[in-house]
Enzyme design. Structure first.
Site, PDB file in Angstrom:
ATOM      1  N   HIS A 160     105.361 -40.165  14.784  1.00 50.10           N
ATOM      2  CA  HIS A 160     105.620 -41.475  15.378  1.00 50.10           C
ATOM      3  C   HIS A 160     104.302 -42.167  15.658  1.00 50.10           C
ATOM      4  O   HIS A 160     103.393 -41.577  16.243  1.00 50.10           O
ATOM      5  CB  HIS A 160     106.390 -41.293  16.695  1.00 50.10           C
ATOM      6  N   ASP A 199     117.545 -46.393  26.272  1.00 50.23           N
ATOM      7  CA  ASP A 199     116.299 -47.038  25.840  1.00 50.23           C
ATOM      8  C   ASP A 199     116.588 -48.423  25.269  1.00 50.23           C
ATOM      9  O   ASP A 199     115.825 -49.356  25.489  1.00 50.23           O
ATOM     10  CB  ASP A 199     115.554 -46.181  24.816  1.00 50.23           C
ATOM     11  N   ARG A 210     112.947 -54.766  29.524  1.00 50.90           N
ATOM     12  CA  ARG A 210     111.480 -54.732  29.728  1.00 50.90           C
ATOM     13  C   ARG A 210     110.799 -55.858  28.962  1.00 50.90           C
ATOM     14  O   ARG A 210     109.843 -56.468  29.447  1.00 50.90           O
ATOM     15  CB  ARG A 210     110.925 -53.367  29.272  1.00 50.90           C
ATOM     16  N   SER A 212     110.217 -43.840  26.804  1.00 48.52           N
ATOM     17  CA  SER A 212     110.924 -44.563  25.742  1.00 48.52           C
ATOM     18  C   SER A 212     110.672 -43.894  24.386  1.00 48.52           C
ATOM     19  O   SER A 212     111.602 -43.579  23.629  1.00 48.52           O
ATOM     20  CB  SER A 212     110.435 -46.019  25.747  1.00 48.52           C
ATOM     21  N   LYS A 237     113.474 -41.015  22.306  1.00 46.85           N
ATOM     22  CA  LYS A 237     113.954 -41.268  20.939  1.00 46.85           C
ATOM     23  C   LYS A 237     113.530 -40.145  19.991  1.00 46.85           C
ATOM     24  O   LYS A 237     114.297 -39.703  19.146  1.00 46.85           O
ATOM     25  CB  LYS A 237     113.423 -42.614  20.424  1.00 46.85           C
TER      26      LYS A 237
HETATM   27  N1  URA Z   1     107.450 -48.186  21.534  1.00 46.44           N
HETATM   28  C1  URA Z   1     108.589 -47.730  22.096  1.00 46.44           C
HETATM   29  O1  URA Z   1     109.439 -47.165  21.422  1.00 46.44           O
HETATM   30  N2  URA Z   1     108.765 -47.910  23.413  1.00 46.44           N
HETATM   31  C2  URA Z   1     107.859 -48.518  24.207  1.00 46.44           C
HETATM   32  O2  URA Z   1     108.077 -48.626  25.401  1.00 46.44           O
HETATM   33  C3  URA Z   1     106.680 -49.001  23.605  1.00 46.44           C
HETATM   34  C4  URA Z   1     106.500 -48.797  22.258  1.00 46.44           C
END
Ligand code: URA
Length: 435
Positions: free
Chosen positions: A84, A163, A170, A185, A189
């Site tokens: 990621h 999320d 957010r 977050s 995931k």
């Molecule tokens: N990427 C994400 O998936 N979440 C965040 O809060 C910031 C970047």
């Protein structure tokens, strides 16, 4: 135990940690729609100002993770590795790295996102190849990874609904920039997508969420701890986003650069990053025991054409037209290709990635909101990188666009290149490895 949301807000406002039960109450209530946006916004803002300790951040991640389904990838044989990136400009790494590690025996079952604002997304880039499907069923996804070692798809909506709701809130309440909120977050995931090991590419610089290397290291350390606490092999690399990665920014342009890199003639910074990150992933997949061994295997996979063949298998399996890989001139080309030249002499000390990303978006390569349609052919090709010496009149970059009037954007892109009279060293791409 019953809680009141207002008590959680005041507790966090006053700098006190929230218990696991309180975090459960807030996430569960928010996902079920019984806690209103205005109270969650207040709590998020309190978290932005007061932060969270590691225990709270792990509990928040774990509650977010429990808000939806978790992918079960046990049917896939072998070690599943995932990667990621926290997002950047010109970051086409997954398209190069995925086929490389899959060609060497690792299993990459990856869920990716779309671009927003100045950052690009792997799914949009994949769609530059005609026919490429990004919405496989879970069964198709699992079968494909079992068959050829790689699949990259969009995230299913049942994973981490907390999320999805929190991120949207957010985004409009000025509460994105918070270490515990970003860490929970990202990690919720990644943990929900079921791989055995995770590599986080945490970027720092003007084009990244984390502006300084120190902040990126702190974010990476927290995410690695969350992963470990929740029993996943999680590692991180800290990489540069002070200038765009590689030379191409924009969807079809980046896919062409990814293909060139797999053919062994990509830009050095992109190749360096893929070799480093790939070696870590091969180590996570227990295919190599050292970075030296990983580097050797990856260089061989590129020079022998093995990585490129895997990319073609991947494109074919997801319905894409493989003839574009053999003949990249088939990709759409923008109507106008316009050079931007240096207005004085000097060493390039900065190519502001944020400004270049925004410029590319305005040329048509990105979207300002999720509904915007992108122009796959649009973007920017850099002709210089930080550390290069340029003479007045030298081409700094080329704008690719179908838009007629780009005078204002042209100036913005020109001003993203900053020159100095003092010698400047080229920027290195990988700064730290955290495990
Ligand atoms: N990427 C994400 O998936 N979440 C965040 O809060 C910031 C970047």
């Amino acid at each position: 135990m019953e809680f009141r949301m207002v008590d959680l807000i005041t507790k966090k406002r006053d700098g006190m940690p929230l218990s696991k039960e309180e975090i459960h109450f807030f996430i569960d209530g928010y996902v079920k729609g019984v806690i209103p946006d205005y109270q969650v916004s207040a709590l998020l803002m309190a978290i932005v100002f007061q932060g969270m300790n590691e225990n709270e951040t792990v509990n928040l991640t774990s509650e977010m993770l429990s808000s939806g389904d978790r992918l079960n990838l046990e049917m896939i044989k072998g070690i599943k590795v995932d990667k990621h990136s926290t997002g950047g400009v010109g970051d086409k790494t997954s398209l190069v790295l995925g086929p490389i590690v899959a060609s060497l025996g690792a299993k990459l079952a990856k869920m990716s996102g779309r671009g927003l604002g100045h950052t690009g997304g792997t799914l949009d880039k994949m769609e530059a190849i005609p026919g490429m499907r990004i919405n496989l069923t879970i069964d198709e996804f699992i079968h494909q990874v079992n068959d050829i070692g790689i699949a990259i798809v969009g995230q299913t909506s049942s994973l981490v609904p907390a999320d999805k709701k929190l991120y949207a809130l957010r985004d409009v309440t000025g509460t994105v920039e918070s270490l515990p909120l970003i860490a929970s977050s990202v990690m919720s995931k990644k943990l929900a997508s079921g791989s055995d090991a995770i590599l986080l590419d945490v970027k720092f610089g003007n084009g990244a969420f984390m502006k300084t290397k120190e902040d990126a290291i702190e974010l990476a350390r927290v995410m690695v701890k969350i992963g470990r606490a929740l029993k996943k092999d999680t590692r991180a690399i800290i990489t540069d986003m002070e200038q765009p990665l590689g030379l191409a920014i924009g969807n079809a342009l980046e896919v062409k650069e990814a293909i060139a890199t797999l053919k062994g003639h990509g830009p050095k910074d992109l190749e360096d990053l893929c070799i480093y990150a790939g070696s870590v992933m091969l180590n996570e997949a227990k295919i190599v025991t050292s970075m030296i061994e990983g580097t050797k295997l990856i260089k061989e996979a590129i020079s022998s054409g093995k990585a490129l063949s895997k990319f073609k298998e991947f494109v074919k399996a997801q319905g894409g037209d493989v003839s574009y890989i053999d003949d990249v001139s088939k990709f759409p080309v923008a109507k106008y290709i316009k050079p931007i030249v240096a207005s004085s002499d000097g060493y390039l000390k900065e190519i502001n990635a944020l400004e270049i990303g925004e410029g590319a978006m305005k040329l048509g390569a990105g979207r300002a909101t999720y509904d915007d349609v992108i122009d796959l052919s649009a973007g920017i090709i850099l002709n210089k990188k930080v550390g290069d010496y340029v003479h007045q009149g030298d081409v700094l970059c080329y704008m690719h666009t179908n838009k007629e009037d780009v005078v204002a954007v042209e100036k913005e892109i020109h001003d993203a290149f900053k020159l100095t009279n003092n010698k400047v060293e080229p920027l290195k791409v990988v700064h730290e490895y955290i495990k």
